[in-house]
Design a protein around this motif. Structure first.
Motif, mmCIF file in Angstrom:
data_model
loop_
_atom_site.group_PDB
_atom_site.id
_atom_site.type_symbol
_atom_site.label_atom_id
_atom_site.label_comp_id
_atom_site.label_asym_id
_atom_site.label_seq_id
_atom_site.Cartn_x
_atom_site.Cartn_y
_atom_site.Cartn_z
ATOM 1 N N LEU A 148 0.831 -1.205 0.000
ATOM 2 C CA LEU A 148 0.000 0.000 0.000
ATOM 3 C C LEU A 148 0.864 1.253 0.000
ATOM 4 C CD1 LEU A 148 -2.801 -1.072 2.498
ATOM 5 C CD2 LEU A 148 -2.920 -1.041 0.002
ATOM 6 N N GLU A 149 1.944 1.232 0.747
ATOM 7 C CA GLU A 149 2.850 2.381 0.781
ATOM 8 C C GLU A 149 3.488 2.629 -0.586
ATOM 9 O OE1 GLU A 149 6.839 3.952 3.144
ATOM 10 O OE2 GLU A 149 5.750 2.215 3.911
ATOM 11 N N ILE A 150 3.896 1.562 -1.259
ATOM 12 C CA ILE A 150 4.477 1.697 -2.599
ATOM 13 C C ILE A 150 3.465 2.344 -3.540
ATOM 14 C CG2 ILE A 150 5.169 0.384 -4.653
ATOM 15 C CD1 ILE A 150 6.601 -1.566 -2.681
ATOM 16 N N PHE A 151 2.258 1.830 -3.573
ATOM 17 C CA PHE A 151 1.231 2.362 -4.478
ATOM 18 C C PHE A 151 0.876 3.799 -4.129
ATOM 19 C CE2 PHE A 151 0.941 -1.899 -5.900
ATOM 20 C CZ PHE A 151 0.311 -1.874 -7.130
ATOM 21 N N LEU A 177 1.201 6.999 -6.586
ATOM 22 C CA LEU A 177 -0.001 7.740 -6.974
ATOM 23 C C LEU A 177 0.006 9.180 -6.467
ATOM 24 C CD1 LEU A 177 -2.657 4.921 -6.572
ATOM 25 C CD2 LEU A 177 -1.946 6.028 -8.707
ATOM 26 N N SER A 178 0.685 9.433 -5.349
ATOM 27 C CA SER A 178 0.757 10.801 -4.821
ATOM 28 C C SER A 178 1.860 11.623 -5.494
ATOM 29 C CB SER A 178 1.012 10.768 -3.307
ATOM 30 O OG SER A 178 2.334 10.322 -3.043
ATOM 31 N N GLY A 179 2.695 10.956 -6.295
ATOM 32 C CA GLY A 179 3.783 11.666 -6.973
ATOM 33 C C GLY A 179 5.056 11.748 -6.150
ATOM 34 N N LYS A 180 5.079 11.130 -4.994
ATOM 35 C CA LYS A 180 6.275 11.111 -4.153
ATOM 36 C C LYS A 180 7.450 10.468 -4.886
ATOM 37 C CE LYS A 180 5.963 10.931 0.785
ATOM 38 N NZ LYS A 180 5.644 10.142 1.970
ATOM 39 N N LYS A 206 2.463 5.699 -12.280
ATOM 40 C CA LYS A 206 1.187 6.380 -12.016
ATOM 41 C C LYS A 206 0.039 5.852 -12.886
ATOM 42 C CE LYS A 206 -0.321 10.917 -10.700
ATOM 43 N NZ LYS A 206 0.111 12.233 -10.351
ATOM 44 N N ASP A 207 0.357 5.393 -14.100
ATOM 45 C CA ASP A 207 -0.682 4.960 -15.029
ATOM 46 C C ASP A 207 -0.945 3.466 -15.021
ATOM 47 O OD1 ASP A 207 -1.119 7.580 -16.014
ATOM 48 O OD2 ASP A 207 0.661 7.388 -17.273
ATOM 49 N N LYS A 208 0.123 2.672 -14.959
ATOM 50 C CA LYS A 208 -0.070 1.225 -15.084
ATOM 51 C C LYS A 208 0.841 0.454 -14.131
ATOM 52 C CE LYS A 208 3.167 0.336 -18.894
ATOM 53 N NZ LYS A 208 4.010 1.466 -18.687
#
Length: 122
Positions: A43-46, A50-53, A70-72
């Motif tokens: 979850l942290e990786i995703f 997704l947050s752009g970090k 971010k897309d796939k």
């Protein structure tokens, strides 16, 4: 991504569950099993992607490895039936992240139900 939930019973008692997917998406069943084992890390990786970090990240679990941007997200099953063939599926990252939440919620509900039944027996 359509799936069916299969409940696994032992002596009439639901012990576990699996999300079943068709076609190339069958790998997601194995991936979600890994999510169950490594939920905090995955979850942290995703969320970081997704947050752009971070732009992209990857990890490997018990049965699948994945690379997420971010897309796939590209998921590879580590134990294909034919060792000369790779089993890969590509999934929209946001959809997969939502599916992970759904899986973890359904697993928690199943475990809570199992625990309350066990508690009632004692």
């Amino acid at each position: 991504m359509n799936y069916q939930i299969k409940y696994i019973e032992h002596q009439g008692v639901v012990e576990d569950m699996v999300f079943l997917f068709e076609g190339e998406y069958h790998i997601l069943s194995e991936f979600l099993d890994d999510v169950d084992s490594f939920s905090r890390e995955y979850l942290e990786i995703f969320d970081n992607v997704l947050s752009g970090k971070v732009e992209k990240d990857s990890a490997s679990g018990n049965s699948c490895s994945f690379e997420v941007d971010k897309d796939k997200t590209v998921i590879e099953f580590l134990y294909p039936e034919d060792e000369n063939e790779t089993e890969i599926c590509t999934v929209n990252t946001r959809e997969l992240r939502a599916l992970m939440d759904e899986w973890l919620q359904k697993r928690a509900e199943l475990l809570n139900k199992k625990n309350s039944i066990e508690h009632e027996k004692h």
